[in-house]
Design an enzyme around this catalytic site. Structure first.
Site, PDB file in Angstrom:
ATOM      1  N   SER A  83       0.907  -1.603  -0.334  1.00 20.36           N
ATOM      2  CA  SER A  83      -0.308   0.394  -0.136  1.00 20.36           C
ATOM      3  C   SER A  83       1.228   1.602   0.089  1.00 20.36           C
ATOM      4  O   SER A  83       0.571   1.898  -0.411  1.00 20.36           O
ATOM      5  CB  SER A  83      -1.021   0.221   1.010  1.00 20.36           C
ATOM      6  OG  SER A  83      -1.620  -0.879   1.489  1.00 20.36           O
TER       7      SER A  83
ATOM      8  N   ARG B  27       1.048   7.688   5.745  1.00 18.18           N
ATOM      9  CA  ARG B  27       0.050   7.240   7.237  1.00 18.18           C
ATOM     10  C   ARG B  27      -0.997   7.778   6.806  1.00 18.18           C
ATOM     11  O   ARG B  27      -2.097   7.193   6.819  1.00 18.18           O
ATOM     12  CB  ARG B  27       0.409   6.097   8.166  1.00 18.18           C
ATOM     13  CG  ARG B  27       0.171   5.801   9.346  1.00 18.18           C
ATOM     14  CD  ARG B  27       0.686   5.205  10.629  1.00 18.18           C
ATOM     15  NE  ARG B  27       1.354   4.161   9.705  1.00 18.18           N
ATOM     16  CZ  ARG B  27       1.627   2.986   9.669  1.00 18.18           C
ATOM     17  NH1 ARG B  27       0.456   2.676   9.706  1.00 18.18           N
ATOM     18  NH2 ARG B  27       1.690   2.046   8.923  1.00 18.18           N
TER      19      ARG B  27
ATOM     20  N   HIS C 126      -2.703   6.538   3.451  1.00 21.01           N
ATOM     21  CA  HIS C 126      -3.205   4.660   3.460  1.00 21.01           C
ATOM     22  C   HIS C 126      -4.414   4.821   4.803  1.00 21.01           C
ATOM     23  O   HIS C 126      -5.120   3.786   4.742  1.00 21.01           O
ATOM     24  CB  HIS C 126      -2.029   4.835   4.797  1.00 21.01           C
ATOM     25  CG  HIS C 126      -2.480   2.824   4.543  1.00 21.01           C
ATOM     26  ND1 HIS C 126      -2.222   2.354   6.397  1.00 21.01           N
ATOM     27  CD2 HIS C 126      -1.656   1.740   4.062  1.00 21.01           C
ATOM     28  CE1 HIS C 126      -2.143   1.055   6.637  1.00 21.01           C
ATOM     29  NE2 HIS C 126      -2.379   0.733   4.504  1.00 21.01           N
TER      30      HIS C 126
END
Lengths: 211, 211
Positions: free
Chosen positions: A18, A41, A44
């Site tokens: 990812s 993040r 994500h």
């Protein structure tokens, strides 16, 4: 029955893959290396690339956050959902703790008595117990406004404010208020977007970086 | 010191005011009345208007979800964060329950033994305990893929699937798989976006509508 083409990725490789895809999609856009893992993040967690430009960091907010985490600091969230999203194993390794006072009975009573929100009352409770902590606010702008006031009154001096409430009423302003503070490290999602998931993602991104 | 203009809204009016602003910003865009409150609550949770077009409902998914909730059904989430975001008072009023098996020891063991994700293993556990429930998947596409397989194998027949995982690896495909099912009501966030917060918001939007 239609056959669906799934990418074959081992369970333990999904997150890595990812992040590769996120990096690829960010393309030429350069991120400050200090902030890069936090930004990635959050993307994500949300699949929303707007955060590549929405996240605003005070100078060396990440470094200061990491220093605080290394000392085994208390993190205070404004939702139990945000608390639930923080990696407990990573917290424990650093002797850090996380608390949310939103559902406490005394907070509900205080909010009612003072005609304020529970989020706001929970920040007051935090200020009475400890002001020297990391605040992770992903939901309530009123919590952020109250933090601003408590700082102006000299009652708390947070080590880091993660200010990413989401929504429509006073959300944009509450973040501007935090960004106007000098001497308080912050990570803020400018604009309306954010959320408890974003707050937890930022905390986790910091936790995972502590060496 | 700069003065910040905050909109004066009573604590108990903030949500109402937010929904007014959302309705205003949606403008001429017409939403199916059956789905309207779900869509608006997701926008309220994310400040992301893309959900006005991303959320896909199978015919009368909302009505079928409400019927299941009225019976006092079990809801299964794929994250403790999603579980934390669901309104417990509203659940209790309907004798509904919410469970997440992700952090269970037997799920971790099963995942390791079968070289799969914990999310996937937690859906297997759910299928062994009860297949007649509402699934609210906000994080793991592997959970959604496993639900698809379990349905194809005739092992479960969920009353509703809320399929809103977020991310980059197999997320889009996992949602397409759920949308290909006939006879299973679903609410899906098409594309990459979603999250545990979105899953919880959809459950709450349903809970608040039960008469």
């Amino acid at each position: 029955m239609k056959h669906y083409e799934l990418e074959r990725v081992l369970p333990e490789e999904i997150e890595k893959r990812s992040f590769e895809l996120i990096t690829q999609e960010l393309g030429e856009k350069t991120l400050d290396p200090e902030n890069e893992l936090v930004i990635k993040r959050v993307i994500h967690t949300t699949a929303d690339f707007e955060y590549a430009k929405n996240l605003i960091f005070s100078p060396h907010a990440v470094t200061k956050g990491l220093e605080a985490l290394k000392e085994g600091i208390q993190i205070i969230t404004d939702t139990n959902m945000g608390k639930a999203g923080i990696n407990k194993a990573a917290l424990k390794k650093l002797n850090c703790t996380v608390d949310c006072f939103m559902a406490d009975e005394d907070v509900a009573e205080y909010a009612k008595a003072h005609d304020t929100t529970r989020a706001c009352a929970s920040m007051d409770k935090a200020s009475r117990l400890s002001g020297d902590c990391i605040f992770a606010v992903g939901n309530a702008p009123t919590a952020l406004v109250r933090l601003y006031e408590l700082i102006q009154e000299g009652k708390i001096h947070p080590r880091l404010i993660i200010g990413v409430p989401v929504g429509f009423v006073n959300v944009v302003q509450s973040k501007e208020m935090i960004m106007s503070l000098s001497g308080i490290p912050y990570i803020v999602a400018k604009g309306r977007k954010g959320g408890s998931n974003v707050a937890a993602a930022i905390v986790n991104a910091l936790l995972y970086q502590v060496k």
